[in-house]
Design a protein around this motif. Sequence first.
Motif, PDB file in Angstrom:
ATOM      1  N   HIS A 142       4.678  -2.637   8.062  1.00 57.95           N
ATOM      2  CA  HIS A 142       4.727  -2.942   6.619  1.00 57.95           C
ATOM      3  C   HIS A 142       6.154  -3.425   6.335  1.00 57.95           C
ATOM      4  O   HIS A 142       6.964  -2.729   5.721  1.00 57.95           O
ATOM      5  N   GLN A 163       7.683  -3.460   2.687  1.00 57.85           N
ATOM      6  CA  GLN A 163       8.088  -2.122   2.268  1.00 57.85           C
ATOM      7  C   GLN A 163       9.430  -1.768   2.920  1.00 57.85           C
ATOM      8  O   GLN A 163      10.323  -1.197   2.287  1.00 57.85           O
ATOM      9  N   CYS A 181       6.787   5.674   0.128  1.00 55.14           N
ATOM     10  CA  CYS A 181       6.406   4.294  -0.222  1.00 55.14           C
ATOM     11  C   CYS A 181       5.459   4.224  -1.403  1.00 55.14           C
ATOM     12  O   CYS A 181       5.339   3.183  -2.035  1.00 55.14           O
ATOM     13  N   LEU A 182       4.724   5.326  -1.695  1.00 50.51           N
ATOM     14  CA  LEU A 182       3.658   5.368  -2.696  1.00 50.51           C
ATOM     15  C   LEU A 182       2.487   4.469  -2.243  1.00 50.51           C
ATOM     16  O   LEU A 182       2.744   3.453  -1.628  1.00 50.51           O
ATOM     17  N   ARG A 239      10.726  -3.501  -4.173  1.00 53.70           N
ATOM     18  CA  ARG A 239       9.763  -4.429  -3.572  1.00 53.70           C
ATOM     19  C   ARG A 239       9.918  -5.811  -4.223  1.00 53.70           C
ATOM     20  O   ARG A 239       9.913  -6.836  -3.545  1.00 53.70           O
ATOM     21  N   SER A 264      -4.443  -2.269  -3.148  1.00 56.14           N
ATOM     22  CA  SER A 264      -2.983  -2.338  -3.291  1.00 56.14           C
ATOM     23  C   SER A 264      -2.634  -2.356  -4.759  1.00 56.14           C
ATOM     24  O   SER A 264      -3.332  -2.989  -5.563  1.00 56.14           O
ATOM     25  N   LEU A 265      -1.573  -1.680  -5.125  1.00 59.45           N
ATOM     26  CA  LEU A 265      -1.007  -1.794  -6.468  1.00 59.45           C
ATOM     27  C   LEU A 265       0.353  -2.504  -6.371  1.00 59.45           C
ATOM     28  O   LEU A 265       0.545  -3.598  -6.891  1.00 59.45           O
ATOM     29  N   ARG A 266       1.297  -1.889  -5.637  1.00 61.65           N
ATOM     30  CA  ARG A 266       2.659  -2.385  -5.580  1.00 61.65           C
ATOM     31  C   ARG A 266       2.761  -3.765  -4.922  1.00 61.65           C
ATOM     32  O   ARG A 266       3.415  -4.672  -5.449  1.00 61.65           O
ATOM     33  N   THR A 267       2.150  -3.908  -3.766  1.00 55.26           N
ATOM     34  CA  THR A 267       2.289  -5.163  -3.022  1.00 55.26           C
ATOM     35  C   THR A 267       1.694  -6.317  -3.812  1.00 55.26           C
ATOM     36  O   THR A 267       2.300  -7.391  -3.942  1.00 55.26           O
ATOM     37  N   ARG A 306      -2.907  -8.470   3.811  1.00 62.13           N
ATOM     38  CA  ARG A 306      -2.898  -6.999   3.867  1.00 62.13           C
ATOM     39  C   ARG A 306      -4.154  -6.557   4.602  1.00 62.13           C
ATOM     40  O   ARG A 306      -5.265  -6.851   4.156  1.00 62.13           O
TER      41      ARG A 306
HETATM   42  N1   CP Z   1       3.651   0.827  -0.887  1.00 56.02           N
HETATM   43  C1   CP Z   1       2.612  -0.041  -1.001  1.00 56.02           C
HETATM   44  O1   CP Z   1       2.435  -0.956  -0.195  1.00 56.02           O
HETATM   45  O2   CP Z   1       1.827   0.167  -2.072  1.00 56.02           O
HETATM   46  P1   CP Z   1       0.416  -0.538  -2.314  1.00 56.02           P
HETATM   47  O3   CP Z   1      -0.486  -0.104  -1.190  1.00 56.02           O
HETATM   48  O4   CP Z   1      -0.024  -0.065  -3.658  1.00 56.02           O
HETATM   49  O5   CP Z   1       0.622  -2.028  -2.262  1.00 56.02           O
END
Ligand code: CP
Length: 325
Positions: free
Chosen positions: A152, A155, A282-283, A310, A52-55, A115
């Motif tokens: 999710h 998101q 969502c990326l 987010r 994961s980056l964003r979460t 996650r």
């Molecule tokens: N959109 C999202 O959840 O990104 P990550 O998987 O990078 O957390």
Amino acid sequence: MTAPRHFYTTADLPREALDAILDRARRLKSDEEDPGHPLAGRSLAMVFFNSSLRTRVSFELAMVQLGGHAVDLTVGAGVWDLEVRDGAVMDGDKAEHARDAVRVLSRYADALGVRSFPRMRDAAEDAADPVLAAFLRHATVPVINLESCLWHPCQALADALTIRERLGEARGRRLVVAWAWHPKALPRAVPQSAALVAAQLGMEVVVHCPPGYELDPAVFPPGLAPLHEPDPGRAFRRASVVYAKSWGPASPYGSPPDPGLRPWIVDQGRMDRTAGAILMHCLPVRRNVVATDGVLDGPASVIYDQAENRLHAQKALLLEVLGTS
Ligand code: CP
């Protein structure tokens, strides 16, 4: 002991609660509300079974900016891998049972985040969302779903905030979940969550996908399942939002999408069929596979607003879950 207030799917939120979180996220983002540090001394333990980056970053910074603390635990990278099946004979590679780990983490932290993607091997196993289910079963503090086999929701909160920012009142507007080809079979958590929250906002939700990739109406609450429209002309017409996403076929479950479906890419031609729609994703996104550089970097794209939101949506959620609203 009262039951902890878990956040597993946006279906957990009645319309008024969803509106309250989105409105507070808007106020926090615009600095209309200065929350101060209401989470001083409070902690969130985040357990990641997947990358994961964003979460990861947005939750940690949300906690820090509200005065709290987040612990980032990556399973397999210094944290024991967890057995989640009750009654399992643990003579394999799993060193600790979720029953013990989740109860211990509940003694340390005020809330847990988890996650866990589906394994994509057995549809029935994934449909039971086994890792999230184990955390929900054993936790004695609130559990926040950071993306599971099915949902999710964090998101989805950011997506709903973004839709409101761009459209204002979303009721009656059309959101198209636009399936795209991808070299791997991806989970359905994001498209299902986007479809669900858009329906909760009163939007008309249409899924544009090839035969065999339809979302299962049974996972949605009554009255909130999306329509399916395989014809691009009819699907994109009147659309105010295009949500690009790939996911795997129902059968054979877990197999990658057919390479013959590679032309299913969200490009300018599809966007031109809409009523001036915004483009969401969502990326992370595979550029020029799922969507073209042209649309991802074009004026209709709101992908970075979604990612930023987010942070704001999760701050509002944390204030709610940790009972400081
Ligand atoms: N959109 C999202 O959840 O990104 P990550 O998987 O990078 O957390």
